[in-house]
Design an enzyme around this catalytic site. Structure first.
Site, PDB file in Angstrom:
ATOM      1  N   ASP A 242       1.041  -0.669  -0.003  1.00 17.65           N
ATOM      2  CA  ASP A 242       0.226   0.329   0.448  1.00 17.65           C
ATOM      3  C   ASP A 242       0.795   1.163  -0.103  1.00 17.65           C
ATOM      4  O   ASP A 242       1.778   1.497  -0.814  1.00 17.65           O
ATOM      5  CB  ASP A 242      -0.760  -0.009   1.298  1.00 17.65           C
ATOM      6  CG  ASP A 242      -2.390   0.492   0.749  1.00 17.65           C
ATOM      7  OD1 ASP A 242      -2.354   2.175   0.813  1.00 17.65           O
ATOM      8  OD2 ASP A 242      -3.615  -0.288   0.416  1.00 17.65           O
ATOM      9  N   HIS A 273      -3.462   5.589   3.429  1.00 15.38           N
ATOM     10  CA  HIS A 273      -4.999   4.253   3.682  1.00 15.38           C
ATOM     11  C   HIS A 273      -3.679   2.871   3.831  1.00 15.38           C
ATOM     12  O   HIS A 273      -4.384   1.744   4.576  1.00 15.38           O
ATOM     13  CB  HIS A 273      -4.996   4.485   1.295  1.00 15.38           C
ATOM     14  CG  HIS A 273      -5.688   3.478   1.578  1.00 15.38           C
ATOM     15  ND1 HIS A 273      -5.107   2.279   1.081  1.00 15.38           N
ATOM     16  CD2 HIS A 273      -7.214   3.255   1.219  1.00 15.38           C
ATOM     17  CE1 HIS A 273      -6.450   1.539   0.335  1.00 15.38           C
ATOM     18  NE2 HIS A 273      -6.681   1.971   0.931  1.00 15.38           N
ATOM     19  N   SER A 438     -11.906  -2.278   0.100  1.00 18.94           N
ATOM     20  CA  SER A 438     -10.111  -2.372  -0.041  1.00 18.94           C
ATOM     21  C   SER A 438     -10.269  -2.370   1.938  1.00 18.94           C
ATOM     22  O   SER A 438      -9.263  -2.859   3.021  1.00 18.94           O
ATOM     23  CB  SER A 438      -9.430  -1.331  -0.136  1.00 18.94           C
ATOM     24  OG  SER A 438      -9.999  -0.488   0.426  1.00 18.94           O
TER      25      SER A 438
END
Length: 1082
Positions: A242, A273, A438
């Site tokens: 990520d 994130h 996600s």
């Protein structure tokens, strides 16, 4: 005086208590009613937003929606050269120079692009090369080298997370509104949706004394049961691909390694994130993760500008293999399942025992929107649900579209779990909420990491065995079909029970075929089968937990149950010659035997499959492990319906992305340019299919050329949005079939070569500018098909709203009818010239555009033809106003020769056009349709048709009948090698199954205290509050003793009053005294 002193003391203590309580509340409870409003640009043309994700540790009241934008382009002159094996840097350089030397281009300039990352010191299977002015011949020469497998361009990917004001009015912090945004990425992108909140139940009560406290997702899934048993993820390596992670984030205690694969000189997360995803998996405090003791390996593959490259992923994947990663979370996805370097590397990862968990996509509720790599058989694909166990609207639906048009898609997602309003770690500290698949993906990745740590014999854990345990233990959600929920909701405790009694074996997904079970087995259960119909194809996935490679021994065996009429059906089976990695397919075709042409009832049987894998243990060297699995089959058979009720859908002539550039049918959808949903009656034409079934029609799918079906069995052939060319033999047969009574309905779309040039793009695979291979439909091919009846579509491009037969209609990027027989019925409307708008940015209204035509062929007993210039009104992808009523009217006309009065007597009826006003559309010069066409083949000059392929021939299995009773209920949790969950008892721990009621509007979510408390140091959030409560309790106890002491000192001592005895005791005492000879004194 005493009372006054006590009262004064109480008054003095009251402010102390009040101040302590106020301080406590101020420290732990945010002020309710205050909103933090943030502004953000929604203009898609500005630079990527590099601001971090807003943290919810403060107000939780942001009224912003997170929107994903995604784009990609090719890095000029850079190519990824994939090799057939792993070689040193020196060997790779020698192979490339040798191949380019043989190209004969002495002036070719090239050099190897250095890659400064942790994998550069190890052998690699690819190289990044800069080749200036590379010719096609030099690239072909590279691919001719024996050690070079493939040459593809380097891709630069932009992933943009933008914050835009919600289009709906602002709502309170815990209100129920949530605006879901579809990602619809052109390439792979993150699959988060932004800040999410707890959703209300939709029930109202005027009385509310108590409310449930929201709990963290790990406790809701009962991870604390395993924590109390001492399982916390210890010894398991989990990788997060990520945006990175800060070095000293307070939520993580065991970050083993942080690696940077980008061109930025930082390892930290600048967006939030990656931190959120890592927190869901392994946070040790506040918003707790599943496996806080696991080894976190952070792979930073996106920059703060949200840019990534294919080569970064490939290098990072190779490094993950070297580091022997156990679990890998990949919260990205895209529609391109033919991105060979990426897909090949995912296969290699799982073959090396890496359990990959990936998000299924945020393109729901549309069907056929699965993202790659989650749609691969060897990957655990995760969908999302909310905390009321409803399938999240954003969660992508199946089926897979790899297998179209000849086969049928597989069941995906594999499993669903919470993905709406899930809490995870903030960028620097605190917690925040996000929604999206996600988010659901790291929930499963965290659960998998925790489960791996519970297994003593780690050799039993592999991508197949873990998926087997997850799907066998999943809790099925009621009223939801398998293409929405897969096998059901994640059940962590049942998965633990299965894993800890697991024996290596093969299993099937789905584990049975029941065409009578609705709604779970939709769409199979939506239509019974009958003699003469197209075979029903069910594509089953074989999971092989015995080894990375395997094979099917001999052939699958079909065993019908005679007491349950199993001999009324025929079964054909095709399967993977090799099961690798960990999986393969078993395609089951079911048809009705001739003797059941007029029979109605239920038929049952099963298919037996034996899978063998090489033994991995030294003690069994040279031997094989085998496992036999049973696939029960149950179908509903009805008599063959009349011809007029049977509709045949032409799937064979639909093309979609990938592999080629096939544009959307609605040009207004600029952010969703690709036609990638499969154009199938069970994907983006699902609503149309459901409507036709409700009207009593039987709809079948033609996955072969027109020459391969018996037209006398069908009333209408339905062609919608066809992009493929037609074989000359198909054109000839269709004309003959229509003369003999078959009818035809065509829904076309736009085709304009000038507009196609306008919407060109730079292709990543061929490194050249690409025009679309067709328009919305292949109008020149359709015109060849219908020209014998004097019909043709034009290259006009029109759009607009209108009314037809008292129905509101919308024409979205459709074409017009250019030519039609003079005795036909033609309907015309006033529409905007969208082609002019696209080409010159000018607006004009064209009057009397012919859009609908109906025609009865002149031959005796001939069929009827209906043409309409736009398919968007029956396509779920971007439909604004449906025209199912018109489809009903057209089928009444084609099937029963009943001309709708609303059309034949419409005031919009005009004289049929003759086609002399403008030339008919021609094929785009230089198009590359032949590269992806099943009909065309490359040829000097114009492409030519290939030889007509043979029609599919099914080899029906020889039945081995069983004279025994079939099981009545096929659905039950499949017991892996007779594992009985009741016998796999949990240790004696506190049963924990929290019942969580989501917050209602107006209720504060501030008191977010975990329900299950992790032992020891893992629950730092609760641990930090213990001293405060202890101090408060001590003060209360001290105050109580002070008050009591004051009371005792201020009051005079008084003699205790004599307690009066009960009467019966006094009488008894007097009798005793009289007996003793004494007289009581008064």
């Amino acid at each position: 005086m005493v009372c006054a002193t006590t009262l004064q003391l109480k008054m003095l203590l009251l402010p102390v208590w009040a101040s302590m309580l106020l301080g406590l509340l101020m420290g732990f409870v945010p002020v309710v009613g205050m909103e933090l409003t943030e502004g953000a640009k929604s203009d898609f043309d500005h630079a990527p937003n590099t601001e971090p994700l807003p943290s919810s540790s403060g107000s939780n009241c942001s009224q912003l929606t997170l929107k994903l934008e995604f784009s990609s382009k090719v890095v000029e002159h850079e190519y990824i050269i994939a090799f057939t094996g792993y070689f040193s840097a020196k060997a790779r350089s020698l192979y490339i120079s040798s191949a380019l030397r043989n190209s004969g281009d002495g002036a070719l300039e090239w050099h190897i692009v250095p890659r400064q990352n942790p994998a550069s010191d190890f052998p690699s299977d690819f190289e990044l090369v800069h080749i200036r002015q590379a010719s096609p011949s030099s690239l072909l020469t590279l691919e001719d080298h024996p050690y070079i497998k493939r040459v593809t361009p380097q891709r630069k990917v932009f992933r943009m997370l933008k914050y835009i004001p919600s289009p709906e009015p602002a709502a309170p912090c815990n209100a129920t509104r949530q605006s879901w945004q579809s990602s619809r990425p052109f390439r792979r992108t993150s699959l988060s949706l932004g800040s999410g909140f707890w959703h209300a139940t939709g029930r109202h009560s005027s009385r509310r004394l108590l409310r449930a406290i929201p709990r963290h997702v790990a406790q809701i899934l009962q991870a604390d049961v395993l924590w109390q048993m001492g399982h916390t993820g210890s010894g398991v390596k989990v990788a997060v691909f990520d945006t990175g992670l800060s070095e000293k984030h307070p939520h993580f205690k065991n970050v083993k390694e942080r690696t940077n694969w980008t061109n930025e000189k930082t390892l930290d997360d600048g967006l939030g994130h990656g931190t959120f995803v890592a927190g869901v998996i392994a946070s040790m405090r506040e918003c707790q993760g599943f496996a806080p003791d696991s080894e976190l390996h952070i792979f930073r593959v996106f920059t703060n500008n949200q840019v990534s490259y294919t080569s970064w992923f490939l290098d990072a994947f190779n490094y993950a293999i070297l580091k022997k990663i156990d679990v890998l979370n990949l919260s990205i996805g895209g529609p391109d399942f033919m991105d060979h370097p990426f897909v090949d590397k995912v296969w290699e990862l799982t073959a090396n025992r890496v359990i990959m968990v990936s998000a299924i996509g945020n393109d729901g509720p549309l069907y056929g929107t699965l993202n790659n790599p989650a749609d691969q058989m060897d990957v655990i694909g995760v969908g999302g649900i909310d905390f009321e166990d409803n399938i999240a609207r954003f969660s992508s639906r199946g089926m897979t579209t790899w297998e179209l048009p000849g086969g049928y898609g597989r069941v995906k997602p594999d499993i669903v779990t919470y993905g709406s309003g899930v809490r995870g770690s903030g960028l620097k500290e605190g917690c925040r909420s996000l929604s999206g698949t996600s988010v659901a993906s790291p929930v499963v990745a965290g659960a998998v990491t925790l489960l791996v740590s519970t297994v003593l014999n780690r050799e039993l854990v592999n991508p197949a065995s873990m998926k087997q345990a997850l799907i066998a233990s999943a809790r099925r959600l009621p009223g939801v079909n398998m293409f929405e929920q897969g096998h059901g909701k994640l059940d962590l405790i049942r998965a633990y029970q299965i894993l800890n009694s697991y024996k290596p074996q093969a299993s099937l997904s789905p584990s049975y075929i029941d065409l009578t079970e609705c709604p779970y087995m939709w769409p199979y259960c939506s239509q019974p089968i009958y003699y003469g119909g197209m075979p029903t194809i069910v594509n089953v996935t074989i999971l092989n937990g015995m080894g990375v490679t395997g094979r099917i021994v001999d052939k699958p065996i079909w065993q019908p149950y005679l007491p349950q009429n199993g001999d009324h059906i025929d079964v054909a089976v095709s399967y993977s010659p090799v099961l690798w990695p960990w999986a393969g397919y078993l395609a089951v075709s079911i048809s009705v035997a001739k003797k059941a042409a007029s029979w109605e009832g239920v038929a049952q049987g099963h298919v037996m499959v034996t899978v063998a894998s090489p033994a991995e243990n030294d003690s069994e060297a040279g031997g094989e492990l085998t496992s036999t699995v049973k696939l029960p089959i149950k179908v509903k058979i009805v008599p063959t319906p009349p011809r007029s009720k049977r509709v045949l859908w032409d799937q064979y002539h639909n093309l979609r992305y990938p592999p080629g550039y096939f544009p959307r049918d609605n040009l207004r959808m600029k952010n969703d340019p690709l036609d990638w949903n499969g154009d199938h009656i069970h994907t983006n034409f699902r609503d149309m299919y459901q409507h036709l079934r409700s009207m009593g029609y039987f709809v079948e799918v033609l996955g072969a050329p027109i020459t391969c079906f018996d037209a006398s069995q069908y009333g209408t052939l339905l062609m919608v949005d066809s992009e493929e060319e037609y074989f000359p033999e198909e054109i000839t047969k269709l004309r003959r079939d229509i003369d003999n009574g078959l009818s035809l309905i065509i829904f076309s779309d736009w085709y304009n070569t000038s507009v196609m040039r306008k919407v060109k793009f730079y292709d990543e695979n061929t490194r050249q500018w690409w025009m679309p291979d067709t328009g919305g439909a292949n109008v020149p091919a359709l015109n060849d098909l219908i020209s014998v009846w004097g019909m043709a579509f034009s290259d006009g491009l029109y759009e607009g709203d209108f009314t037809l037969a008292d129905h509101d209609m919308y024409y979205a990027s459709g074409c017009s009818i250019a030519r039609f027989p003079e005795d036909g019925i033609v309907i015309a409307k006033n529409l905007k010239d969208q082609g002019l708008e696209v080409l010159k940015q000018e607006t004009a209204v064209v009057e009397g555009v012919p859009i609908l035509g109906l025609y009865q062929t002149p031959s005796d007993g001939g069929g009827r033809i209906a043409l309409y210039g736009d398919s968007n009104c029956i396509d779920d992808s971007h439909r604004q106003k449906d025209c199912f009523w018109m489809l009903d009217a057209l089928l009444q006309y084609t099937s029963y020769s009943m001309t709708p009065p609303s059309l034949s007597h419409s005031h919009s009826r005009v004289a049929p056009p003759t086609g002399t006003e403008r030339p008919l559309p021609q094929r785009l010069e230089g198009n590359h349709l032949y590269r992806y066409s099943k009909v065309l083949e490359p040829h000097l000059g114009d492409p030519k048709p290939r030889p007509l392929p043979a029609c599919p021939h099914l080899s029906w299995a020889k039945p081995q009948p069983l004279n025994e009773t079939a099981p009545s209920n096929l659905w039950k949790h499949q017991k892996l090698l007779s594992v009985d969950l009741d016998k796999v008892a949990l240790p004696n721990v506190r049963a924990y199954r929290p019942q969580v009621r989501p917050l209602s509007p107006g209720e504060s979510g501030a008191w977010d205290i975990p329900g299950g408390i992790m032992p020891g140091r893992y629950n730092q959030e609760v641990g930090q509050t213990i001293p405060v409560f202890a101090f408060l309790g001590a003060m209360v106890v001290l105050s109580f003793f002070v008050v009591q002491l004051t009371k005792s000192k201020s009051k005079p001592k008084r003699r205790k009053p004599r307690i009066k005895r009960p009467t019966y005791l006094q009488q008894q005492q007097q009798q005793q005294q009289t007996t003793a000879g004494r007289t009581p004194s008064v």
